[in-house]
Each structure stands twice: as structure tokens, then as C-alpha cells.
Design an enzyme around this catalytic site. Structure first.
Site, PDB file in Angstrom:
ATOM      1  CG  HIS A 111       8.622   0.288   5.856  1.00 38.65           C
ATOM      2  ND1 HIS A 111       8.876  -1.062   5.877  1.00 38.65           N
ATOM      3  CD2 HIS A 111       7.295   0.410   6.147  1.00 38.65           C
ATOM      4  CE1 HIS A 111       7.774  -1.719   6.202  1.00 38.65           C
ATOM      5  NE2 HIS A 111       6.792  -0.853   6.354  1.00 38.65           N
ATOM      6  N   GLY A 146       5.102 -10.163   3.689  1.00 41.17           N
ATOM      7  CA  GLY A 146       5.816 -10.111   4.962  1.00 41.17           C
ATOM      8  C   GLY A 146       5.102 -10.924   6.026  1.00 41.17           C
ATOM      9  CD  GLN A 147       7.173 -15.603   8.564  1.00 43.83           C
ATOM     10  OE1 GLN A 147       7.231 -16.246   7.533  1.00 43.83           O
ATOM     11  NE2 GLN A 147       8.089 -15.670   9.504  1.00 43.83           N
ATOM     12  CB  VAL A 204      12.451  -5.676   8.256  1.00 49.98           C
ATOM     13  CG1 VAL A 204      13.662  -4.759   8.418  1.00 49.98           C
ATOM     14  CG2 VAL A 204      12.670  -6.636   7.086  1.00 49.98           C
ATOM     15  CG  HIS A 230       7.172  -2.036   1.905  1.00 52.78           C
ATOM     16  ND1 HIS A 230       7.013  -0.911   2.674  1.00 52.78           N
ATOM     17  CD2 HIS A 230       5.979  -2.684   1.924  1.00 52.78           C
ATOM     18  CE1 HIS A 230       5.780  -0.868   3.139  1.00 52.78           C
ATOM     19  NE2 HIS A 230       5.129  -1.930   2.712  1.00 52.78           N
ATOM     20  CG  MET A 250      -1.899  -1.201   1.161  1.00 54.79           C
ATOM     21  SD  MET A 250      -3.430  -0.976   2.077  1.00 54.79           S
ATOM     22  CE  MET A 250      -2.818  -0.735   3.712  1.00 54.79           C
ATOM     23  CD  GLN A 254      -1.844  -8.843   4.068  1.00 53.38           C
ATOM     24  OE1 GLN A 254      -2.691  -7.984   4.177  1.00 53.38           O
ATOM     25  NE2 GLN A 254      -0.603  -8.572   3.742  1.00 53.38           N
TER      26      GLN A 254
HETATM   27  O1  PAF Z   1      -0.155  -5.785   3.421  1.00 55.13           O
HETATM   28  C1  PAF Z   1      -0.586  -4.858   2.715  1.00 55.13           C
HETATM   29  O2  PAF Z   1       0.079  -3.852   2.518  1.00 55.13           O
HETATM   30  C2  PAF Z   1      -1.960  -4.981   2.076  1.00 55.13           C
HETATM   31  O3  PAF Z   1      -2.858  -5.619   2.911  1.00 55.13           O
HETATM   32  C3  PAF Z   1      -1.938  -5.657   0.682  1.00 55.13           C
HETATM   33  C4  PAF Z   1      -1.463  -7.089   0.762  1.00 55.13           C
HETATM   34  C5  PAF Z   1      -1.015  -4.871  -0.235  1.00 55.13           C
HETATM   35  C6  PAF Z   1      -3.343  -5.672   0.084  1.00 55.13           C
HETATM   36  O4  PAF Z   1      -3.845  -4.386  -0.073  1.00 55.13           O
END
Ligand code: PAF
Length: 285
Positions: free
Chosen positions: A35, A155-156, A184, A38, A31, A161
């Protein structure tokens, strides 16, 4: 050179070309407000695939009515240069209209949604964020359909999710390998999150006790303590009293069922609010 695209047709043209050149593709769904967490996903994606797409989309359908959709940081210039520095091929940054068309009511009265199984989403974050994971699964499936990746890096830190996505891939027979990537942390242990930018220095100090609580649980577990009640109480005693605890949960990370005892592959997950900022963190034992 990183291309910044916001149009599905243009992205698909690139994907088709890559597919006909037999290139493998990895997606890093984000989203934005990128950082180091990511960046670690992007690095992993670069390692395993020929081409890397980073999606940057603040997905309206995964936010509840009183959540931070409007306030969520939007930093596309920064995100683009992070992607450029890390050799990303495409940044896909669609507007909500590109993803959801002219629908103004973004709910399942007008849109097809993916609903992950109740048993997985009626707990942890799903309890206080009803329909959050429907929104996540729906947008991720859409991104998968647009990008058609071979790999997707997650990411864990967002353990629930990750579980939801893995389950969706399995249940819907998607031919995509999900690559979980480790959390991280800042040097002092705070898990990186785009929402950390909301924290005042006092709130950050209090938030730090979340990772401290997890560390303490890990230490007790490695000393042979597997009683979840003892581990739960330990976490409560370490967490700063100014935090508003949402949950401290123990789950089997292969089934997502409540863990009666802590053992190998038990997910210990904590969610708490520091000030108005809701933070999550976890350890897998
Ligand atoms: O983890 C996130 O940033 C969001 O939930 C994702 C997986 C990009 C879905 O919008």
C-alpha cells in the site's frame, strides 16, 4: 523492468553483479499487500541507493499459532505491478521452503533463531505475541544475508520492530544502515496497514479513535502536560469503547525503557483490537 525472483541463487547472481559494478543496494522488507506506506519506503530506497530490492514474504515464523498467517493477504500480482510502477529492480518472493528448507517444525528445535534481548521484546507487542520478534529478527537477518544491502528501509509504524532491528544491526555488527520512514496515514488519520482490509466500516470507524487518541496526547504534550498517567487516561477516554485495548505505553525511544514522564523522543504506542483485527499505531514526541 522489475524481475520477480523466488530463488535465492538467482537473487545472489544479480547482487554479485551489482556489487562488482559498485552499485549501492537498498532493501525494503515486506510481507506484501503493498500500500502507500510501502510505496513511501520504496521511494526512500530509490532516493538513497542505486538498486532496490523489495522482499515479499509472509514469514510463518513470526506468526503465533492462533494468528492470521493463513488469512494474511497474498497479492503478488498487485505487488509486482506496484514495484514495477515505482522502479524496483527485484521483487524477491520466496516460498517458505526456499527460506526454511525442508524443516516442517519451524521452531528453534530445528532452526537457528535470532533472539532479540528480553528487555526489548518482553513488552508491548512481544507480551501478547511471544516469539514474534525472534521470527522477525531471524527472517530479516536472513534477508540481509541474501541481499547484502547497504540500506534497509523500515516503517516507524512498527516502532518496536524498528528498535529490534536497529539493536540487532548494532549488536551483530552488521554493516547496514537502517532508514526509519514516517508513518503514512489515510486522510482521516488511520495509519496504513495491510490488515486494514480486514475491517468492516464500523470497525474502521472505531479503529480511527486510535490515531485520534495519539493526536490528543501529542496536543496535550505540546501544551506542557508530561504526566504519563494523565496522558494515558486521555487516551482511554478517546478510544472507542468497542476497542479491546492491548496496551497504551510510553517508552524512551533511544533505550526502550519505560518513560516515567513524556518528553522529547518518548514513544507513545497503542495496540488495540477492532473486531478481530489487531492494530498498532504510535507517535514519537
Ligand atoms: O514489517 C513487516 O512487514 C515484517 O515484519 C517484516 C519486516 C517484512 C519481516 O517479515
Amino acid at each position: 523492468m522489475t524481475a520477480l525472483l523466488n530463488n535465492i541463487v538467482e537473487v545472489r547472481e544479480n547482487i554479485q553483479k551489482w556489487k562488482s559494478d559498485k552499485k549501492t543496494i537498498a532493501i525494503v522488507p515486506t510481507m506484501g499487500a503493498l500500500h502507500l506506506g510501502h510505496i513511501s519506503l520504496i521511494k526512500k530506497a530509490k532516493e538513497i541507493a542505486d538498486k532496490v530490492v523489495v522482499s515479499v514474504f509472509v514469514n510463518p515464523i513470526q506468526f503465533g499459532p492462533n494468528e492470521d498467517y493463513d488469512k494474511y493477504p497474498r497479492t503478488i500480482e498487485h505487488d509486482k505491478s506496484v514495484c514495477e510502477e515505482n522502479g524496483v529492480d527485484i521483487v524477491f518472493a520466496p516460498a517458505p521452503k526456499e527460506m526454511y528448507g525442508e524443516n516442517t517444525v519451524l521452531s528453534n528445535t530445528d532452526l537457528t533463531f535470532v533472539c532479540p534481548p528480553y528487555n526489548i521484546v518482553d513488552c508491548l507487542c512481544g507480551k501478547t505475541r511471544p516469539s514474534h520478534f525472534d521470527g522477525v529478527a531471524t527472517v530479516v537477518l536472513k534477508l540481509f544475508n541474501i541481499i547484502q544491502p547497504d540500506y534497509a528501509c523500515f516503517g516507524q509504524k512498527d516502532a518496536q520492530q524498528l528498535f529490534v532491528i536497529k539493536k540487532m544491526v548494532k549488536d551483530l555488527n552488521l554493516n547496514i544502515q537502517i532508514i526509519p520512514c514516517p508513518i503514512v496515514r489515510e486522510q482521516d488519520g488511520l495509519a496504513l496497514s495491510s490488515r486494514n482490509t480486514y475491517l468492516s466500516s464500523e470497525e474502521r470507524k472505531n479503529a480511527l479513535t486510535i490515531s485520534m487518541a495519539l493526536k490528543e496526547i501529542k496536543k496535550l504534550y505540546s501544551n506542557g502536560i508530561n504526566d504519563t498517567k494523565i496522558l494515558f487516561d486521555t487516551a482511554v477516554s478517546v478510544l472507542d469503547k468497542n476497542l479491546e485495548i492491548d496496551y497504551i505505553e510510553f517508552r524512551d525511544f533511544s533505550t526502550f525503557k519505560k518513560a516515567e514522564k513524556a518528553e522529547k523522543n518518548t514513544l507513545v504506542a497503542i495496540a488495540a483490537k477492532s473486531g478481530n483485527t489487531r492494530l498498532i499505531d504510535n507517535e514519537i514526541l
